[in-house]
Enzyme design. Structure first.
Site, PDB file in Angstrom:
ATOM      1  N   ASP A 197       6.291   1.188   7.309  1.00 56.92           N
ATOM      2  CA  ASP A 197       4.901   0.801   7.068  1.00 56.92           C
ATOM      3  C   ASP A 197       4.279   1.886   6.183  1.00 56.92           C
ATOM      4  O   ASP A 197       3.842   2.905   6.694  1.00 56.92           O
ATOM      5  CB  ASP A 197       4.162   0.668   8.392  1.00 56.92           C
ATOM      6  CG  ASP A 197       2.684   0.349   8.233  1.00 56.92           C
ATOM      7  OD1 ASP A 197       2.259  -0.008   7.125  1.00 56.92           O
ATOM      8  OD2 ASP A 197       1.948   0.477   9.233  1.00 56.92           O
ATOM      9  N   HIS A 216       4.287   3.688  12.964  1.00 56.33           N
ATOM     10  CA  HIS A 216       3.338   4.801  13.072  1.00 56.33           C
ATOM     11  C   HIS A 216       3.936   5.926  13.921  1.00 56.33           C
ATOM     12  O   HIS A 216       3.281   6.494  14.797  1.00 56.33           O
ATOM     13  CB  HIS A 216       1.991   4.330  13.630  1.00 56.33           C
ATOM     14  CG  HIS A 216       1.181   3.548  12.646  1.00 56.33           C
ATOM     15  ND1 HIS A 216      -0.202   3.640  12.565  1.00 56.33           N
ATOM     16  CD2 HIS A 216       1.540   2.673  11.680  1.00 56.33           C
ATOM     17  CE1 HIS A 216      -0.642   2.845  11.604  1.00 56.33           C
ATOM     18  NE2 HIS A 216       0.411   2.243  11.058  1.00 56.33           N
ATOM     19  N   GLU A 241      -4.884   2.327   2.671  1.00 57.12           N
ATOM     20  CA  GLU A 241      -4.916   1.203   3.616  1.00 57.12           C
ATOM     21  C   GLU A 241      -5.008   1.690   5.046  1.00 57.12           C
ATOM     22  O   GLU A 241      -5.711   1.087   5.877  1.00 57.12           O
ATOM     23  CB  GLU A 241      -3.652   0.349   3.417  1.00 57.12           C
ATOM     24  CG  GLU A 241      -3.663  -0.983   4.166  1.00 57.12           C
ATOM     25  CD  GLU A 241      -3.071  -0.930   5.563  1.00 57.12           C
ATOM     26  OE1 GLU A 241      -3.125  -1.970   6.272  1.00 57.12           O
ATOM     27  OE2 GLU A 241      -2.558   0.140   5.975  1.00 57.12           O
ATOM     28  N   GLU A 242      -4.296   2.766   5.365  1.00 58.89           N
ATOM     29  CA  GLU A 242      -4.196   3.221   6.750  1.00 58.89           C
ATOM     30  C   GLU A 242      -5.490   3.815   7.302  1.00 58.89           C
ATOM     31  O   GLU A 242      -5.589   4.082   8.498  1.00 58.89           O
ATOM     32  CB  GLU A 242      -3.058   4.248   6.888  1.00 58.89           C
ATOM     33  CG  GLU A 242      -1.666   3.709   6.595  1.00 58.89           C
ATOM     34  CD  GLU A 242      -1.167   2.720   7.651  1.00 58.89           C
ATOM     35  OE1 GLU A 242      -1.922   2.402   8.590  1.00 58.89           O
ATOM     36  OE2 GLU A 242      -0.019   2.266   7.518  1.00 58.89           O
ATOM     37  N   ASP A 280       3.228  -6.230   3.742  1.00 59.81           N
ATOM     38  CA  ASP A 280       3.070  -5.133   4.703  1.00 59.81           C
ATOM     39  C   ASP A 280       3.959  -5.351   5.919  1.00 59.81           C
ATOM     40  O   ASP A 280       4.423  -6.458   6.188  1.00 59.81           O
ATOM     41  CB  ASP A 280       1.603  -5.042   5.131  1.00 59.81           C
ATOM     42  CG  ASP A 280       1.179  -3.635   5.525  1.00 59.81           C
ATOM     43  OD1 ASP A 280       2.060  -2.799   5.805  1.00 59.81           O
ATOM     44  OD2 ASP A 280      -0.037  -3.373   5.561  1.00 59.81           O
ATOM     45  N   HIS A 316       0.844  -1.201   0.000  1.00 65.03           N
ATOM     46  CA  HIS A 316       0.000   0.000   0.000  1.00 65.03           C
ATOM     47  C   HIS A 316       0.871   1.240   0.000  1.00 65.03           C
ATOM     48  O   HIS A 316       1.965   1.255   0.566  1.00 65.03           O
ATOM     49  CB  HIS A 316      -1.027   0.000   1.140  1.00 65.03           C
ATOM     50  CG  HIS A 316      -0.474   0.136   2.533  1.00 65.03           C
ATOM     51  ND1 HIS A 316      -0.136   1.349   3.096  1.00 65.03           N
ATOM     52  CD2 HIS A 316      -0.237  -0.785   3.489  1.00 65.03           C
ATOM     53  CE1 HIS A 316       0.282   1.164   4.340  1.00 65.03           C
ATOM     54  NE2 HIS A 316       0.237  -0.131   4.606  1.00 65.03           N
TER      55      HIS A 316
END
Length: 350
Positions: free
Chosen positions: A177, A314, A209-210, A232, A66
């Site tokens: 990510d 993140h 995606e997030e 991922d 992604h």
């Protein structure tokens, strides 16, 4: 400086949030176009290269990273020229303050921004909510901010530099990510150039995606794969948690809250890993991937996730293993080279 690290520097420097993946999409298109028969996009902006198979009744295999990373979006411009934001993707409020960002203005420029923090001299309080954190570009007032092209809806992306750790085994950067997945796809197609496959390979990246696995719904509908592989990055549990060790190899991800691996898919993946001599570790994830959306589409699509772990995802500073990437890439190539019609029928022999 290793060739892999240079590629990591390149992909992690890209900036793109959900709905604003154009910089990442352009990079992906340029890298994979020479190695596929054609490029196709879906209605939301997912981009995939198609590598046709000459095999009779070849299954359709979709390999999907992604494009989007986590960040923020301007919600309000205050009279004093500072901003308030909404989170795009999941953030722990404790890691947001006192960091540098890049704000993409409506004029097509990027300007530096910092997230404010309350110094102890002024009586620092409890961790603020995301919506209360001050974002500051140094403007004197709202009018000046607007004159530079700042508007509600502009995206704010973490700003940092990829560096090697002292032992040369790990990298610290933003957005592994899922720049991990992006690099996995480009490396896969480069390594498969000129090779015939027992499947029609559909390899690229989804969008959004997030923010709820949204892009995978559109892409699987358009491309109608028989098998779906999300590529991922997951949260390492070796410092905070239990499963997921840096340097432990690729993940044998048998469970997450949105997806349970099918028994016969498990058998194929395990056999492939063992035959290829790939280093892997068992992993039950607390988060989801695009496999959670893809397996529910059409008539049901057998799916799984090929991935690695990284610490502190993140956030601005993610730490991950170079060796784990190499193991995951070897694993992905072995899967793609071995997934033929008979394998697909074995996986789906209900």
């Amino acid at each position: 400086m290793s060739d892999l690290f240079q590629k990591i520097q390149e992909v992690t420097a890209l900036e793109g949030l959900a709905g604003y993946e154009h910089e990442v999409r352009d990079f992906l298109r340029s890298k994979i176009s020479p190695h596929v028969d054609r490029i196709e996009t879906d209605g939301l902006g997912g981009l995939f290269g198609i590598k046709e198979s000459s095999a009779t009744d070849a299954p359709r295999l979709m390999v999907a990273a992604h494009m989007d990373e986590v960040g923020f979006m301007v919600n309000q411009i205050k009279p004093d020229g500072t901003f308030r934001v909404v989170a795009i993707g999941g953030w722990n409020p404790m890691v947001v303050s006192a960091q540098r960002f890049s704000l993409h203005t409506s004029k097509g420029t990027k300007i530096p921004v910092i997230s404010g923090s309350i110094p102890p001299h002024l009586g620092a309080s409890a961790t603020p909510k995301i919506e209360d954190i001050v974002f500051d570009a140094g403007f004197t007032d709202k009018a000046e901010a607007e004159s530079f092209g700042v508007q509600p809806g502009n995206i704010i992306v973490p700003q940092t530099e990829a560096i090697l750790t002292a032992n040369g085994k790990h990298v610290i950067s933003k957005a592994w990510d899922n720049r991990f997945g992006l690099l996995m796809v480009t490396e896969l197609l480069e390594n498969l150039a000129g090779q015939s496959l027992p499947n029609t390979l559909i390899a690229g990246a989804n969008v959004q995606e997030e923010v709820g696995l949204r892009g995978a719904y559109g892409s699987t509908t358009k491309f109608n794969p028989d098998i779906f592989l999300a590529v991922d990055c997951s949260a390492a549990g070796d410092v905070y948690g239990d499963q997921g060790q840096l340097g432990g190899g690729t993940l044998f991800r048998f469970y997450d809250p949105g997806h349970v691996m099918l028994k016969d898919m498990r058998d194929f993946l395990m056999t492939t890993a063992e035959d290829a001599g790939v280093k892997y570790q068992y992993f039950a994830s607390k988060g989801g991937t695009d496999a959670g959306a893809a397996h529910l589409k059409n008539h049901g699509i057998p799916s799984t996730t090929i991935g690695v772990v990284a610490r502190y995802i993140h956030s601005h500073q993610t730490l991950f293993s170079l060796e784990d990437f190499d193991q995951a890439q070897a694993y992905l190539q072995a899967i793609v080279k071995n997934l033929d019609r008979s394998t697909y029928e074995t996986i789906t022999k209900y």
